[in-house]
Design a protein around this motif. Structure first.
Motif, PDB file in Angstrom:
ATOM      1  N   GLN A   1       3.652 -15.194   3.420  1.00  0.00           N
ATOM      2  CA  GLN A   1       2.964 -15.634   4.628  1.00  0.00           C
ATOM      3  C   GLN A   1       1.628 -16.309   4.333  1.00  0.00           C
ATOM      4  O   GLN A   1       1.053 -16.962   5.215  1.00  0.00           O
ATOM      5  CB  GLN A   1       2.725 -14.420   5.541  1.00  0.00           C
ATOM      6  CG  GLN A   1       3.986 -13.779   6.089  1.00  0.00           C
ATOM      7  CD  GLN A   1       4.737 -14.715   7.042  1.00  0.00           C
ATOM      8  OE1 GLN A   1       4.125 -15.538   7.737  1.00  0.00           O
ATOM      9  NE2 GLN A   1       6.058 -14.605   7.059  1.00  0.00           N
ATOM     10  N   ALA A   2       1.114 -16.137   3.083  1.00  0.00           N
ATOM     11  CA  ALA A   2      -0.212 -16.660   2.761  1.00  0.00           C
ATOM     12  C   ALA A   2      -0.321 -18.175   2.950  1.00  0.00           C
ATOM     13  O   ALA A   2      -1.288 -18.652   3.578  1.00  0.00           O
ATOM     14  CB  ALA A   2      -0.599 -16.266   1.347  1.00  0.00           C
ATOM     15  N   PRO A   3       0.645 -19.009   2.421  1.00  0.00           N
ATOM     16  CA  PRO A   3       0.510 -20.470   2.631  1.00  0.00           C
ATOM     17  C   PRO A   3       0.502 -20.851   4.108  1.00  0.00           C
ATOM     18  O   PRO A   3      -0.283 -21.713   4.530  1.00  0.00           O
ATOM     19  CB  PRO A   3       1.737 -21.035   1.904  1.00  0.00           C
ATOM     20  CG  PRO A   3       2.098 -19.983   0.907  1.00  0.00           C
ATOM     21  CD  PRO A   3       1.790 -18.690   1.560  1.00  0.00           C
ATOM     22  N   LYS A   4       1.364 -20.185   4.879  1.00  0.00           N
ATOM     23  CA  LYS A   4       1.417 -20.490   6.306  1.00  0.00           C
ATOM     24  C   LYS A   4       0.096 -20.139   6.983  1.00  0.00           C
ATOM     25  O   LYS A   4      -0.445 -20.918   7.780  1.00  0.00           O
ATOM     26  CB  LYS A   4       2.570 -19.711   6.930  1.00  0.00           C
ATOM     27  CG  LYS A   4       2.751 -19.964   8.414  1.00  0.00           C
ATOM     28  CD  LYS A   4       3.947 -19.171   8.939  1.00  0.00           C
ATOM     29  CE  LYS A   4       4.114 -19.393  10.446  1.00  0.00           C
ATOM     30  NZ  LYS A   4       5.263 -18.606  10.985  1.00  0.00           N
ATOM     31  N   PHE A   5      -0.425 -18.976   6.640  1.00  0.00           N
ATOM     32  CA  PHE A   5      -1.702 -18.552   7.227  1.00  0.00           C
ATOM     33  C   PHE A   5      -2.831 -19.493   6.824  1.00  0.00           C
ATOM     34  O   PHE A   5      -3.675 -19.869   7.649  1.00  0.00           O
ATOM     35  CB  PHE A   5      -2.004 -17.119   6.776  1.00  0.00           C
ATOM     36  CG  PHE A   5      -3.348 -16.623   7.214  1.00  0.00           C
ATOM     37  CD1 PHE A   5      -3.564 -16.206   8.527  1.00  0.00           C
ATOM     38  CD2 PHE A   5      -4.407 -16.595   6.318  1.00  0.00           C
ATOM     39  CE1 PHE A   5      -4.814 -15.766   8.931  1.00  0.00           C
ATOM     40  CE2 PHE A   5      -5.658 -16.150   6.717  1.00  0.00           C
ATOM     41  CZ  PHE A   5      -5.869 -15.736   8.031  1.00  0.00           C
ATOM     42  N   LEU A   6      -2.829 -19.907   5.536  1.00  0.00           N
ATOM     43  CA  LEU A   6      -3.871 -20.805   5.054  1.00  0.00           C
ATOM     44  C   LEU A   6      -3.802 -22.155   5.758  1.00  0.00           C
ATOM     45  O   LEU A   6      -4.821 -22.727   6.166  1.00  0.00           O
ATOM     46  CB  LEU A   6      -3.735 -20.990   3.537  1.00  0.00           C
ATOM     47  CG  LEU A   6      -4.787 -21.859   2.854  1.00  0.00           C
ATOM     48  CD1 LEU A   6      -6.173 -21.252   3.046  1.00  0.00           C
ATOM     49  CD2 LEU A   6      -4.475 -22.001   1.368  1.00  0.00           C
ATOM     50  N   GLY A   7      -2.556 -22.688   5.911  1.00  0.00           N
ATOM     51  CA  GLY A   7      -2.401 -23.982   6.591  1.00  0.00           C
ATOM     52  C   GLY A   7      -2.851 -23.923   8.035  1.00  0.00           C
ATOM     53  O   GLY A   7      -3.531 -24.841   8.534  1.00  0.00           O
TER      54      GLY A   7
END
Length: 737
Positions: free
Chosen positions: A148-154
């Motif tokens: 979920q980290a890339p989605k949250f960062l984006g």
């Protein structure tokens, strides 16, 4: 011109002539005149070496010999401390790895399997499976977070850009304010500053890791160094204060100067071989030395020497507490003399094994309680199964801590049950609130009554167990197989702390009779005597801890019933006799010789059957491991975890009919004692919570509320079956109306 005076030498012929007189002739000679004397000896003396005094030669040799091992000592010192460091690092890594992988639980499971403890194996296996499930669950959650980290960062970046765009447009439309460009410039500057802070923190991360690693290494190093866990070849040297030379000659002279006339005369008149026969070899034992002493035939006995132990210690340049005499009952002339190294007994006692997080569970049938160490450094391990215990000592000498350690160890056996009366009530036993079936805290008439009822309940429980044991057709003492949780024969420990308050009180019980006192009319004395006489065969133990026992506050029938007796510092020998009994004091036990304050936690122990002592030895001195109140709470929490799910609960309705239960539990008699009826109700529904702590006084109140009279019969509150059935009938009529 100058003058030279010459002394002519004797010729060879003249030297060989005995008694000849040789005359020296002085001549005045002109130095310019040459005189030929070809055979004359030289007038110049040969240079001779200067002699070195023998004392200086000896000192030089000694200094050279002492200087030789300095390098070796330094090397040994370095290797020893590197061993501490490496061993401590390994201990830390091994413990962390074992906890992470569950190897610590696996090792305990293997040990329980080897001991045949299938119940413990099942409990530990369930704990191991739960631990694995939690580890897998954490890994799963961590993996989901990574996904979920890339989605949250984006989404975060998009939100920041959107907010900044809106703010920039609004700023551009506002005259005289910020412009579109300055808003974006401010954002980028803020991001740059944030990145600078992150980079700065990251630059310190390696140092933080190094500091953490160093801290772990220091912790492991200190533990190894404190425990002196090192091979014998690398062991540290004996401190200089311990190198006092206790030689046979020094001991013989110390005995000679005790002021015993017969012993002095014998030693003065004895030859070397006779004096040598007085002592056995002087051997190193723990933090001191010991030897066997055989006194000469005649009027001198070991008691004469023991009475002058303080003077013997002074003659050996020791404190009285550093010299101990142990005597075997078989001889009046033979005893063992142990002399501590100077100051060794003032060093801290090693930490209790109970403080180790991996200690437990224990089995009171199989295991021994590590109470402390002897003066000689040997571990003192007690067998507490089916042993009544009495511990005495003055206030502020460590009595409660020493006593509480015994109960904390027993609590690590999930099958052991407790009923505790703390008549001081300062929270010393509060950690047992969720472990004990009953916990009484504080003094006063109300708690004296409760404590008396607790002892009466224990007597009733003892009788119930005997009846059930006989009904089962069993013989002999209760064993482990018969005393599993839920069996009704679990080990039960009844504890009374500050027991002198109970036996010394003047409170009258509501059911009649004095609670305190020293005669058979005392309810507390009768109950304690009954438990001492028969309770241990059915796994009921009475442990009592008292200050300064006397005949008034600790009657003789109560003292003599204890199998294990121990005493901290007391003021007089007579009090020591009351605490330990005559036999240990007659053979050298001296709790009155301990140092008040300095020897806190040190007990003189008369262990009975609980400790394997050499033949004829009646006592030993124990420096108990100290467990603080805070540490006691941690051990109690560990005991609770071990007990989770162990005691089996029987499914039953939430509500029970009290009067119906009384009728069902009533024996085939017209009348029964209220306390016996309470025990019968507990036996009828052992898992029913209101019955678990039911005693005679509580049951009398419940019966009175139902209109059932409780009246004395042969001196005991009793109830008639007819009155109970009448109450049931009246209730039925009332329900119809």
């Amino acid at each position: 011109m100058g003058e030279v005076i010459r002394f002519p030498h004797r010729t060879t012929t003249e030297q060989q002539t005995d008694g000849a007189v040789v005359r020296a002739v002085a001549e005045r000679i002109d130095p310019d005149q040459e005189t030929e004397q070809p055979d004359a000896p030289s007038t110049e003396l040969a240079e001779r070496p200067k002699p070195v005094p023998p004392a200086l030669v000896g000192k030089a040799k000694k200094a050279a010999l002492e200087a030789l091992p300095v390098g070796g000592k330094a090397f040994k010192f370095t290797i020893r401390h590197l061993y501490y460091l490496g061993g401590g690092a390994w201990d830390t890594f091994s413990a962390s790895y074992s906890r992470w992988t569950g190897r610590d639980i696996d090792d305990r499971i293997d040990a329980a399997k080897a001991a045949g403890e299938h119940g413990v194996v099942a409990q530990l296996s369930a704990q191991r499976n739960e631990s694995r499930r939690l580890v897998l669950e954490r890994i799963k959650v961590f993996g989901e977070l990574l996904l979920q980290a890339p989605k949250f960062l984006g989404m975060t970046v998009l939100a920041i850009i959107s907010i900044t765009l809106v703010v920039a447009i609004i700023a551009q439309l506002q005259p005289g304010g910020l412009t579109f460009a300055t808003v974006w410039t401010g954002l980028f500057e803020a991001l740059a500053t944030g990145f600078d802070w992150v980079a700065w923190a990251a630059s310190w991360a390696p140092w933080a890791g190094v500091a953490l690693l160093v801290g772990m290494l220091v912790k492991g190093y200190n533990r190894r160094r404190r425990d002196t866990a090192v091979p014998a070849a690398l062991a540290p040297p004996v401190p200089k204060s311990e190198l006092v030379n206790i030689t046979p000659h020094a001991v013989v002279m110390a005995l000679r100067n005790l002021g015993i006339a017969d012993l002095r005369k014998w030693i003065d008149g004895a030859d070397e071989s006779q004096r040598a026969a007085l002592l056995g070899p002087v051997t190193r034992y723990g933090p001191g030395v010991q030897m066997e002493v055989t006194l000469p035939h005649g009027s001198v006995t070991w008691a004469n020497v023991n009475d002058r132990r303080d003077k013997l210690a002074g003659n050996l340049d020791r404190g009285q507490h550093e010299v101990h005499i142990e005597r075997e009952e078989s001889s009046e002339r033979e005893f063992t003399l142990w002399v501590a190294h100077s100051g060794a007994l003032d060093q801290p006692v090693p930490p209790s094994p109970l403080l180790d997080e991996d200690f437990g569970p224990v089995d009171i049938y199989r295991d021994l309680m590590p109470w402390g160490v002897s003066l000689k450094g040997d571990a003192v391990l007690l067998n507490l199964l089916q042993q009544h215990f009495l511990l005495a000592g003055l206030s502020k000498q460590g009595k409660t801590a020493a006593a509480r350690a015994l109960a904390l160890w027993a609590a690590l056996d999930p099958s052991v049950r407790f009923r505790i009366a703390d008549l001081k009530g300062f929270g010393d036993w509060a950690m047992f609130a969720d472990l004990a079936d009953e916990l009484i805290e504080g003094a006063g008439a109300e708690n004296f009554i409760k404590t008396s009822d607790m002892l009466d309940w224990a007597v009733g429980e003892m009788e119930r167990r005997y009846e059930k044991w006989r009904a089962m057709g069993r013989k002999g003492d209760v064993d482990r197989e018969s005393s599993k949780p839920g069996s009704g024969f679990e080990p039960l420990i009844v504890i009374v702390d500050e027991a002198q308050k109970l036996y010394g009180c003047t409170t009258v019980h509501p059911d009649g009779g004095d609670i305190g006192g020293k005669g058979k009319k005392s309810r507390a004395v009768r109950a304690a005597q009954a438990l001492h006489d028969q309770a241990r065969a059915v796994n009921i133990h009475l442990w009592q801890f008292s200050q300064n026992p006397t005949d008034a506050n600790m009657p003789v029938v109560v003292r003599e019933g204890a199998m294990i007796r121990a005493s901290l510092f007391v003021g007089k020998e007579s009090i020591g006799r009351m605490a330990l009994g005559d036999a240990p004091v007659d053979t050298g036990a001296a709790p009155h010789a301990l140092r008040a304050g300095k020897d806190r936690g040190t007990v003189v122990l008369a262990p009975g059957e609980s400790l394997d002592l050499p033949g004829g030895v009646t006592h030993t001195t124990v420096r108990t491991h100290f467990i603080s109140t805070e540490q006691g709470y941690a051990i109690a929490e560990r005991a609770k975890r071990l007990r989770a799910g162990v005691h089996h609960q029987v499914d039953e309705p939430e509500q029970r009919d009290f009067l119906d239960d009384v009728v069902e539990a009533f024996p085939d008699e017209e009348r029964v004692k209220v306390r016996d009826l309470a025990a019968l109700l507990r036996d009828l529904a052992p898992s029913h919570q209101p019955y678990k702590k039911l005693n005679g006084a509580d049951l009398a109140k419940l019966l009175d509320a139902e209109g059932v009279p409780v009246k004395p019969h042969n001196g005991f509150p009793s109830v008639r079956l007819q009155n109970v059935t009448d109450a049931v009938g009246r209730r039925a009529v009332s329900d119809k109306d």
